[in-house]
Scaffold this motif. Structure first.
Motif, PDB file in Angstrom:
ATOM      1  N   THR A  98       0.832  -1.197   0.000  1.00 37.46           N
ATOM      2  CA  THR A  98       0.000   0.000   0.000  1.00 37.46           C
ATOM      3  C   THR A  98       0.866   1.246   0.000  1.00 37.46           C
ATOM      4  OG1 THR A  98      -1.746   1.198   1.198  1.00 37.46           O
ATOM      5  CG2 THR A  98      -0.134   0.019   2.522  1.00 37.46           C
ATOM      6  N   ASN A  99       0.275   2.361  -0.377  1.00 40.63           N
ATOM      7  CA  ASN A  99       0.982   3.633  -0.257  1.00 40.63           C
ATOM      8  C   ASN A  99       0.928   4.094   1.198  1.00 40.63           C
ATOM      9  OD1 ASN A  99      -1.866   3.995  -0.699  1.00 40.63           O
ATOM     10  ND2 ASN A  99      -1.505   6.181  -0.941  1.00 40.63           N
ATOM     11  N   ALA A 100       1.884   4.926   1.578  1.00 42.86           N
ATOM     12  CA  ALA A 100       2.019   5.336   2.981  1.00 42.86           C
ATOM     13  C   ALA A 100       0.821   6.147   3.453  1.00 42.86           C
ATOM     14  CB  ALA A 100       3.304   6.152   3.155  1.00 42.86           C
ATOM     15  N   ASP A 101       0.263   6.999   2.604  1.00 42.19           N
ATOM     16  CA  ASP A 101      -0.857   7.848   3.017  1.00 42.19           C
ATOM     17  C   ASP A 101      -2.095   7.021   3.355  1.00 42.19           C
ATOM     18  OD1 ASP A 101       0.578  10.185   2.808  1.00 42.19           O
ATOM     19  OD2 ASP A 101      -0.074  10.615   0.763  1.00 42.19           O
ATOM     20  N   SER A 102      -2.362   5.980   2.572  1.00 42.70           N
ATOM     21  CA  SER A 102      -3.506   5.125   2.878  1.00 42.70           C
ATOM     22  C   SER A 102      -3.301   4.413   4.205  1.00 42.70           C
ATOM     23  CB  SER A 102      -3.710   4.089   1.762  1.00 42.70           C
ATOM     24  OG  SER A 102      -4.166   4.702   0.571  1.00 42.70           O
ATOM     25  N   LEU A 103      -2.087   3.917   4.434  1.00 46.69           N
ATOM     26  CA  LEU A 103      -1.792   3.203   5.675  1.00 46.69           C
ATOM     27  C   LEU A 103      -1.886   4.137   6.879  1.00 46.69           C
ATOM     28  CD1 LEU A 103      -0.955   0.494   6.905  1.00 46.69           C
ATOM     29  CD2 LEU A 103       1.430   1.146   6.568  1.00 46.69           C
ATOM     30  N   ALA A 104      -1.513   5.396   6.692  1.00 49.45           N
ATOM     31  CA  ALA A 104      -1.502   6.357   7.794  1.00 49.45           C
ATOM     32  C   ALA A 104      -2.877   6.965   8.073  1.00 49.45           C
ATOM     33  CB  ALA A 104      -0.512   7.478   7.496  1.00 49.45           C
ATOM     34  N   THR A 105      -3.833   6.754   7.167  1.00 46.57           N
ATOM     35  CA  THR A 105      -5.129   7.423   7.340  1.00 46.57           C
ATOM     36  C   THR A 105      -6.300   6.453   7.417  1.00 46.57           C
ATOM     37  OG1 THR A 105      -5.226   7.782   4.916  1.00 46.57           O
ATOM     38  CG2 THR A 105      -4.329   9.568   6.275  1.00 46.57           C
ATOM     39  N   TRP A 106      -6.801   5.968   6.299  1.00 47.61           N
ATOM     40  CA  TRP A 106      -8.081   5.265   6.280  1.00 47.61           C
ATOM     41  C   TRP A 106      -8.007   3.749   6.323  1.00 47.61           C
ATOM     42  CZ3 TRP A 106      -9.023   1.852   2.295  1.00 47.61           C
ATOM     43  CH2 TRP A 106      -8.179   1.950   1.174  1.00 47.61           C
ATOM     44  N   LEU A 107      -6.890   3.151   5.878  1.00 48.48           N
ATOM     45  CA  LEU A 107      -6.864   1.709   5.642  1.00 48.48           C
ATOM     46  C   LEU A 107      -6.997   0.881   6.923  1.00 48.48           C
ATOM     47  CD1 LEU A 107      -6.650  -0.539   3.579  1.00 48.48           C
ATOM     48  CD2 LEU A 107      -4.156  -0.359   3.681  1.00 48.48           C
ATOM     49  N   LEU A 108      -6.178   1.154   7.919  1.00 45.66           N
ATOM     50  CA  LEU A 108      -6.235   0.354   9.148  1.00 45.66           C
ATOM     51  C   LEU A 108      -7.555   0.510   9.898  1.00 45.66           C
ATOM     52  CD1 LEU A 108      -2.646   0.476  10.697  1.00 45.66           C
ATOM     53  CD2 LEU A 108      -3.851  -1.496   9.791  1.00 45.66           C
ATOM     54  N   PRO A 109      -8.073   1.732  10.077  1.00 47.98           N
ATOM     55  CA  PRO A 109      -9.376   1.844  10.753  1.00 47.98           C
ATOM     56  C   PRO A 109     -10.488   1.091  10.026  1.00 47.98           C
ATOM     57  CG  PRO A 109      -8.283   3.974  10.690  1.00 47.98           C
ATOM     58  CD  PRO A 109      -7.462   3.049   9.829  1.00 47.98           C
ATOM     59  N   GLN A 289     -16.698  -3.257  -0.095  1.00 48.96           N
ATOM     60  CA  GLN A 289     -17.998  -2.812   0.390  1.00 48.96           C
ATOM     61  C   GLN A 289     -17.928  -1.457   1.086  1.00 48.96           C
ATOM     62  OE1 GLN A 289     -19.946  -5.606   3.003  1.00 48.96           O
ATOM     63  NE2 GLN A 289     -21.697  -4.265   3.410  1.00 48.96           N
ATOM     64  N   TYR A 290     -16.856  -1.214   1.846  1.00 56.39           N
ATOM     65  CA  TYR A 290     -16.831  -0.033   2.698  1.00 56.39           C
ATOM     66  C   TYR A 290     -15.860   1.069   2.249  1.00 56.39           C
ATOM     67  CZ  TYR A 290     -19.505  -2.916   5.939  1.00 56.39           C
ATOM     68  OH  TYR A 290     -20.476  -3.699   6.502  1.00 56.39           O
ATOM     69  N   ALA A 291     -14.896   0.763   1.394  1.00 53.92           N
ATOM     70  CA  ALA A 291     -13.884   1.760   1.045  1.00 53.92           C
ATOM     71  C   ALA A 291     -14.483   2.985   0.374  1.00 53.92           C
ATOM     72  CB  ALA A 291     -12.830   1.139   0.131  1.00 53.92           C
ATOM     73  N   HIS A 292     -15.488   2.793  -0.485  1.00 48.49           N
ATOM     74  CA  HIS A 292     -16.028   3.956  -1.198  1.00 48.49           C
ATOM     75  C   HIS A 292     -16.734   4.914  -0.254  1.00 48.49           C
ATOM     76  CE1 HIS A 292     -19.594   1.329  -1.136  1.00 48.49           C
ATOM     77  NE2 HIS A 292     -20.310   2.416  -1.279  1.00 48.49           N
ATOM     78  N   HIS A 293     -17.252   4.401   0.892  1.00 48.98           N
ATOM     79  CA  HIS A 293     -17.870   5.295   1.881  1.00 48.98           C
ATOM     80  C   HIS A 293     -16.809   6.188   2.528  1.00 48.98           C
ATOM     81  CE1 HIS A 293     -21.724   3.299   1.611  1.00 48.98           C
ATOM     82  NE2 HIS A 293     -21.189   2.129   1.931  1.00 48.98           N
ATOM     83  N   VAL A 294     -15.630   5.621   2.718  1.00 46.36           N
ATOM     84  CA  VAL A 294     -14.542   6.348   3.378  1.00 46.36           C
ATOM     85  C   VAL A 294     -13.827   7.298   2.422  1.00 46.36           C
ATOM     86  CG1 VAL A 294     -12.356   6.069   4.601  1.00 46.36           C
ATOM     87  CG2 VAL A 294     -14.209   4.464   5.016  1.00 46.36           C
ATOM     88  N   LEU A 295     -13.588   6.819   1.202  1.00 43.31           N
ATOM     89  CA  LEU A 295     -12.761   7.571   0.269  1.00 43.31           C
ATOM     90  C   LEU A 295     -13.526   8.635  -0.505  1.00 43.31           C
ATOM     91  CD1 LEU A 295     -10.541   4.689  -1.133  1.00 43.31           C
ATOM     92  CD2 LEU A 295      -9.865   6.531   0.408  1.00 43.31           C
ATOM     93  N   ASN A 296     -14.798   8.438  -0.724  1.00 39.19           N
ATOM     94  CA  ASN A 296     -15.557   9.424  -1.504  1.00 39.19           C
ATOM     95  C   ASN A 296     -16.316  10.371  -0.584  1.00 39.19           C
ATOM     96  OD1 ASN A 296     -14.705   8.280  -3.916  1.00 39.19           O
ATOM     97  ND2 ASN A 296     -16.290   6.720  -3.853  1.00 39.19           N
TER      98      ASN A 296
END
Length: 296
Positions: A98-109, A289-296
Motif C-alpha cells: 500500500t501507499n504510505a498515506d492510505s496506511l496512515a489514514t483510512w486503511l487500518l481503521p 464494500q466499505y472503502a467507497h464510503h470512506v474515500l468518496n
C-alpha cells in the motif's frame, strides 16, 4: 536443485542483514549460517551476499531473494487454504502492499474490526501508489492498493475510491514565498516537501504544470506520513496533504490551502490474485464494500 537449509540461511541473512541475527532466527550457530551460504554460493557460482555491516544482497542475490520470497508466499497461501490457518498459530497472515498515506489514514481503521474478528494478521509493504502493483506482479504480496487501473494477467482490479489532496502550507510560509500567488518563479525559490524520490504525485504535477523538475527547486525528502505533516505545520515547506490529515489543521488555521485549483484527486484500486485464500476473500469483500464510503 536448491537445498532448503542453504536457501533458508541465505534468506535469513538477506532479510536480517546479519549472520548473527540470521543464526538466532534459524536457531543455529553463525558459523553454520556461513557454511550453508558459502555452499550455496559455490553451487551457484555467484556471490550472493556482500559481507558488510549490515550485509547487502548482490544483484544476482536479489534475483534469488525475490524467487525465495515468492515461493514462501505461495507456500503460505497453499497451507492456509489446505489447513485453514497458519501452522504456528490461530492467526492467518496476508501480505499487502500500500501507499504510505492510505496506511496512515483510512486503511487500518477500515480493516480493524475484520482483522480482529477473522484473526488475520497483515504484513504491510509500503511503496508509492504507482509502484505497489509491481510487488504483486513479483509475487511478493497477496494484494495491493495502487493507482494502476488495469489488472495484470491472473489478477482482478477493483475501484476503491479517490483520495483528495490539498495544496497547503502555513499562513506565514505562504506570505513569505507566495505573496503574488503560485507561479513558476516562486516555485523555483520556495522549499517543497516531498515524501521520497518516488513521490510522483508532487513531482509529476509540478513538472506537468510548471515545467520544473526536482533539480530546479529546493526540496526536503521526508519519508514518513506523520513527520511530513509535522514538517509542514512547523513551516519547513509546502506540499500536498490528503483531506484525512489536513482537515484539522485547516480548521485551526495552522495550515491554509494555497490554491483550491491545485487539488489532486488520486483514484485508488485494489488488485488481488483471482485465486485467493478464504481469509483474503473476506478482506477483499469488506474493503470493496466499505472503502467507497470512506474515500468518496
Amino acid at each position: 536443485m536448491l537445498q532448503s537449509k542453504q536457501s533458508e540461511a541465505f534468506l535469513a541473512v538477506a532479510e536480517t542483514g546479519s549472520f548473527e541475527l540470521a543464526a538466532e532466527k534459524l536457531c543455529i550457530t553463525a558459523s553454520a549460517v556461513t557454511l550453508r551460504l558459502q555452499t550455496l554460493e559455490k553451487q551457484l557460482g555467484q556471490v550472493l551476499i556482500l559481507r558488510e555491516r549490515p550485509c547487502r544482497v548482490t544483484q544476482v542475490g536479489q534475483i534469488l531473494l525475490q524467487h525465495l520470497q515468492h515461493t514462501r508466499l505461495m507456500q503460505q497461501n497453499l497451507l492456509q487454504q489446505l489447513q485453514g490457518q497458519d501452522t504456528h498459530s490461530d492467526f492467518y497472515q496476508v501480505n499487502i502492499a500500500t501507499n504510505a498515506d492510505s496506511l496512515a489514514t483510512w486503511l487500518l481503521p477500515l480493516l480493524r474490526d475484520l482483522l480482529i474478528k477473522q484473526n488475520i494478521t497483515v504484513h504491510f509493504q509500503v511503496d508509492d501508489q504507482s509502484e505497489t502493483h509491481h510487488l504483486l506482479e513479483a509475487g511478493l504480496v497477496n494484494a495491493c492498493v495502487t493507482t494502476e487501473p488495469q489488472a495484470m494477467k491472473g489478477c482482478i482490479a477493483e475501484y476503491l475510491g479517490s483520495m483528495n489532496y490539498r495544496f497547503t502550507a502555513t499562513p506565514s510560509f505562504v506570505k513569505k514565498w507566495f505573496p503574488q500567488g503560485v507561479h513558476r518563479d516562486a516555485l523555483r525559490q520556495a522549499p517543497a516537501l516531498i515524501f521520497n524520490e518516488k513521490d510522483y504525485l508532487h513531482t509529476h504535477y509540478i513538472q506537468q504544470n510548471f515545467g520544473l523538475s526536482p533539480s530546479q527547486y529546493p526540496h526536503y525528502f521526508i519519508p514518513s506520513s506523520t513527520a511530513f505533516v509535522d514538517a509542514m505545520v512547523i513551516g519547513l515547506g509546502y506540499g500536498w496533504l490528503p483531506d484525512y490529515q489536513v482537515k484539522k489543521f485547516l480548521d485551526t488555521g495552522e495550515l491554509i490551502e494555497i490554491s483550491p485549483q491545485f487539488q489532486i484527486q488520486l483514484a485508488l484500486y485494489w488488485h488481488h490474485w483471482k485465486q485467493q485464500s478464504q481469509q483474503l476473500q473476506h478482506l477483499t469483500a469488506h474493503l470493496i464494500q466499505y472503502a467507497h464510503h470512506v474515500l468518496n
